[in-house]
Design an enzyme around this catalytic site. Structure first.
Site, mmCIF file in Angstrom:
data_model
loop_
_atom_site.group_PDB
_atom_site.id
_atom_site.type_symbol
_atom_site.label_atom_id
_atom_site.label_comp_id
_atom_site.label_asym_id
_atom_site.label_seq_id
_atom_site.Cartn_x
_atom_site.Cartn_y
_atom_site.Cartn_z
ATOM 1 C CG MET A 19 20.855 -47.463 -7.258
ATOM 2 S SD MET A 19 19.535 -48.115 -8.032
ATOM 3 C CE MET A 19 19.718 -50.243 -8.437
ATOM 4 N NE ARG A 54 16.563 -28.033 -2.504
ATOM 5 C CZ ARG A 54 17.751 -28.665 -2.475
ATOM 6 N NH1 ARG A 54 18.966 -28.077 -2.898
ATOM 7 N NH2 ARG A 54 18.010 -29.660 -2.630
ATOM 8 C CB ALA A 88 8.887 -38.809 3.268
ATOM 9 N N GLY A 89 7.294 -41.850 5.110
ATOM 10 C CA GLY A 89 6.317 -41.599 5.449
ATOM 11 C C GLY A 89 5.704 -41.460 6.873
ATOM 12 C CD GLU A 122 -1.605 -2.068 2.234
ATOM 13 O OE1 GLU A 122 -1.772 -2.807 3.069
ATOM 14 O OE2 GLU A 122 -0.146 -2.924 1.834
ATOM 15 C CB CYS A 126 -1.337 -0.403 5.848
ATOM 16 S SG CYS A 126 0.322 -0.922 5.118
ATOM 17 N N GLY A 175 15.077 -38.869 3.494
ATOM 18 C CA GLY A 175 15.015 -40.268 3.640
ATOM 19 C C GLY A 175 13.875 -41.126 3.307
ATOM 20 C CB ALA A 178 14.108 -36.610 -6.903
#
EC number: 3.5.4.26
Length: 355
Positions: free
Chosen positions: A157, A178, A288-289, A46, A78, A284, A148
């Site tokens: 792996m 990010r 995440a779980g 403003e 404001c 990892g 990913a």
């Protein structure tokens, strides 16, 4: 108001922890002033719009994406500036969810004889400030889980090798995520395994460097870890304090559950108390779980590479205890697009009660 929202988007990468706000002043059918809030501590949208409009603001209509503030923070209210400028009408997209402000700015304008309308493009304004709204209304940041993975849902792996599953374009897109989130969080196990920087790099434009957050119940992360380097805000959330901490890193003790892991909801509440609006979770499969199972993930952004890693590779989330279809975690597709050679899929989990 649509133009004001576009102006507010200029602050996506820089305004944290403040909300993103845009403002437009119209007189005689013409835009005579406009502005956006870009950084905490700098003038609000403003103020920039009023400076541009000058005397033409008197008797004009003002469109702003968030209710004008009515309290003294780093800058003056404001609402008082709008009253002094003599604007005739103020149209507000959304009422400020901040309890210090909510409704007070509007009330002050109306008490001064200014006509006020609310709700125009309210949904769009809320989406733009989803993290700020979450912090103010739920007491925790908006949390996006970034993954990913290969096409068969594997993130590494069996040996732990994971660089790189996705291509350069997808990795560059993550840096923009990010910067937009303003905070990046990972677990101590990921830091020990990969020593990531978690910085926003190669975005092609100026950004506020994202906060870096590490959940580390046993305080195992070494002082030399790259995540501690730099001048961004850095938080180390631990179950028990280490003997020493890295310089410039804030140590936050959080209660742990019976399994010895940090209570995730308590961790998010601690971050909200430090004005963290949004968190991009890059971690990892176990962490995440845990966040997914606890119902604390608001959004999932998955980058899928056109490759297969096989059944022995690591999944993107460990979710023990799921034995029947009725126990599955359901998600809804929000957006799908190709980024380089990979797919970026945005999903929203079904609502689960936060544990």
């Amino acid at each position: 108001m649509a133009h004001a929202l576009r102006l507010a988007e200029r602050g996506i990468y820089t305004t944290q922890p403040n909300p993103r706000v845009g403002c437009v002043i119209v007189a005689d059918g013409l835009v005579v002033g406009e502005g956006a809030h870009l950084r905490a501590g700098e003038p609000h949208a403003e103020v920039y719009a009023l400076r541009m409009a000058g005397e033409r603001a008197r008797g004009a209509e003002l469109f702003v994406t968030l209710e004008p503030c009515s309290h003294h923070g780093r800058t003056p209210p404001c609402a008082d500036a709008l009253i002094a400028a003599g604007v005739r009408k103020v149209t507000v997209a959304m009422v400020d969810p901040n309890p210090q402000v909510s409704g007070r700015g509007i009330a002050r304008l109306r008490a001064a004889g200014i006509e006020v309308e609310t709700g125009l493009l309210e949904g769009e304004a809320g989406k733009l400030n989803r993290g700020f709204v979450s912090r103010m209304t739920r007491g925790r940041p908006w949390l996006t889980l970034k993954l990913a993975a290969s096409l068969d849902g594997r993130t590494a792996m069996a040996s732990g090798e994971s660089q790189w599953i996705t291509g350069a374009a997808a990795r560059a897109d993550v840096h923009r995520l990010r910067a937009a989130a303003g905070s990046v969080m990972t677990g101590g196990a990921t830091v020990l395994a990969d020593d990531p920087q978690l910085t926003a790099r190669d975005t092609g434009f100026a950004v506020r460097q994202a906060d870096r957050i590490v959940l580390d119940s046993s305080a195992r992360v070494p002082l030399t870890a790259r995540v501690w380097q730099g001048d961004a805000r850095r938080y180390w959330l631990v179950g028990r304090p280490p003997a020493v901490r890295p310089e410039g890193v804030e140590l936050i003790e959080v209660a742990c559950g019976d399994d010895g892991s940090i209570r995730l909801l308590d961790a998010l509440a601690a971050l909200a108390a430090r004005a963290v609006n949004e968190v991009l979770l890059e971690c990892g499969p176990r962490l995440a779980g845990a966040f997914l199972a606890a119902g604390l993930v608001d959004e999932v952004v998955a980058y899928l590479a056109p490759t297969l890693l096989g059944h022995e590779a690591r999944p993107f989330a460990y979710l023990p205890g799921l034995e029947q279809l009725s126990q599955r975690i359901e998600l809804t597709f929000v957006d799908t697009r190709q980024i380089g050679s990979d797919l970026r899929i945005t999903l929203r989990p079904g609502r689960r009660e936060a544990a």
